[in-house]
Design a protein around this motif. Structure first.
Motif, short mmCIF file in Angstrom:
data_model
loop_
_atom_site.label_atom_id
_atom_site.label_comp_id
_atom_site.label_asym_id
_atom_site.label_seq_id
_atom_site.Cartn_x
_atom_site.Cartn_y
_atom_site.Cartn_z
N MET A 25 0.93 -1.29 0.04
CA MET A 25 -0.15 -0.02 0.09
C MET A 25 0.99 1.39 0.09
O MET A 25 0.74 2.23 -0.64
N ASP A 26 1.97 1.12 0.75
CA ASP A 26 3.03 2.31 0.83
C ASP A 26 3.35 2.66 -0.41
O ASP A 26 3.17 3.75 -1.09
N ILE A 27 3.76 1.60 -1.09
CA ILE A 27 4.28 1.75 -2.68
C ILE A 27 3.27 2.26 -3.62
O ILE A 27 3.63 3.28 -4.42
N LEU A 28 2.05 1.74 -3.46
CA LEU A 28 0.98 2.15 -4.51
C LEU A 28 0.68 3.58 -4.38
O LEU A 28 0.12 4.39 -5.39
N TRP A 29 0.57 4.02 -3.06
CA TRP A 29 0.09 5.34 -2.54
C TRP A 29 1.24 6.23 -3.08
O TRP A 29 0.82 7.48 -3.44
N ASP A 30 2.44 5.90 -3.14
CA ASP A 30 3.50 6.80 -3.64
C ASP A 30 3.53 6.86 -5.09
O ASP A 30 3.73 7.83 -5.87
N ALA A 31 3.11 5.88 -5.81
CA ALA A 31 3.36 5.60 -7.18
C ALA A 31 1.99 5.79 -8.01
O ALA A 31 1.85 6.17 -9.18
N GLU A 32 0.96 5.72 -7.13
CA GLU A 32 -0.43 5.91 -7.66
C GLU A 32 -0.99 4.63 -8.47
O GLU A 32 -2.10 4.24 -8.31
N GLU A 33 -0.18 3.93 -9.49
CA GLU A 33 -0.60 2.84 -10.25
C GLU A 33 0.76 2.24 -10.75
O GLU A 33 1.27 2.80 -11.36
N LEU A 34 0.51 0.95 -10.39
CA LEU A 34 1.68 -0.05 -10.80
C LEU A 34 1.28 -1.51 -11.17
O LEU A 34 0.06 -1.91 -10.75
N ARG A 35 1.96 -2.05 -11.92
CA ARG A 35 1.98 -3.59 -12.22
C ARG A 35 2.42 -4.60 -11.17
O ARG A 35 3.42 -3.72 -10.25
N ILE A 36 2.28 -5.73 -11.00
CA ILE A 36 2.45 -6.36 -9.97
C ILE A 36 4.15 -6.55 -10.16
O ILE A 36 4.73 -6.54 -9.15
N ARG A 37 4.64 -6.67 -11.31
CA ARG A 37 6.22 -7.08 -11.41
C ARG A 37 6.79 -5.63 -10.89
O ARG A 37 7.88 -5.68 -9.99
N GLU A 38 6.25 -4.53 -11.23
CA GLU A 38 6.88 -3.27 -10.66
C GLU A 38 6.69 -3.09 -9.22
O GLU A 38 7.83 -2.78 -8.61
N VAL A 39 5.82 -3.47 -8.45
CA VAL A 39 5.73 -3.65 -7.10
C VAL A 39 6.79 -4.53 -6.41
O VAL A 39 7.45 -4.13 -5.48
N GLN A 40 6.66 -5.74 -7.10
CA GLN A 40 7.85 -6.47 -6.71
C GLN A 40 9.20 -6.25 -6.83
O GLN A 40 9.97 -6.53 -5.92
#
Length: 137
Positions: A25-40
Motif C-alpha cells: 500500500m505504501d508503494i502504491l500510494w506513492d506511485a498511484e498505479e503499478l503492475r505486480i512486477r513493478e511492485v515486486q
C-alpha cells in the motif's frame, strides 16, 4: 470500505494491514498505479519477494476493495481505491464511531484528556464543532 482487524500493538499501516500488505500500500500510494512486477521489484530492494506472493497479496487487496485492478494489454494495473489520507480518515472515523457506540462517554473523556497534547488549531476546531452542536439542540 472497512478494515476488520485493527492491531493496537502495531504502528502505522500495520495497524490495519499485514506487513507485506502495508508495504504494498505504501508503494502504491506513492506511485498511484503499478503492475505486480513493478511492485515486486520495489519490494526486492529490501527483501527477496516472489512474484506469486505479491500477486496473491495484491489480488486479496482487490477482493477487500482496497485496490482497483484493470487490464492493460496482457497485464493488470493496480491502484488504491482511496488516497492515503482518505483511507486514514475513513478508518479513524469508523473506529471513532464504533468506540462511541460501544463505550460512549468514557471515550469522549479519554479524547478530551488527549487534548492536553493537541495544538491550538485542533482545540479551536473542536470549540467550533461544540458550538455547532449546541445550536442544533
Amino acid at each position: 470500505m472497512r478494515v476488520k482487524n485493527f492491531k493496537l500493538d502495531e504502528s502505522g499501516l500495520t495497524r490495519f494491514f499485514g506487513p507485506l500488505e502495508a508495504k504494498i500500500m505504501d508503494i502504491l500510494w506513492d506511485a498511484e498505479e503499478l503492475r505486480i512486477r513493478e511492485v515486486q521489484q520495489i519490494l526486492e530492494r529490501e527483501k527477496l519477494t516472489s512474484f506469486n506472493t505479491v500477486m496473491t497479496v495484491m489480488n486479496r487487496l482487490v477482493e477487500k476493495n482496497i485496490l482497483q485492478k484493470r487490464t492493460e494489454g496482457r497485464s493488470s494495473v493496480y491502484k488504491p481505491v482511496q488516497s492515503r489520507m482518505e483511507f486514514l480518515n475513513s478508518q479513524s472515523k469508523e473506529m471513532t464511531h464504533e468506540l462511541m457506540d460501544e463505550f460512549g462517554n468514557v471515550v469522549v473523556s479519554h479524547m478530551l484528556d488527549a487534548l492536553e497534547e493537541a495544538d491550538d488549531d485542533l482545540v479551536a476546531k473542536l470549540e467550533r464543532k461544540i458550538q455547532e452542536l449546541k445550536k442544533g439542540l
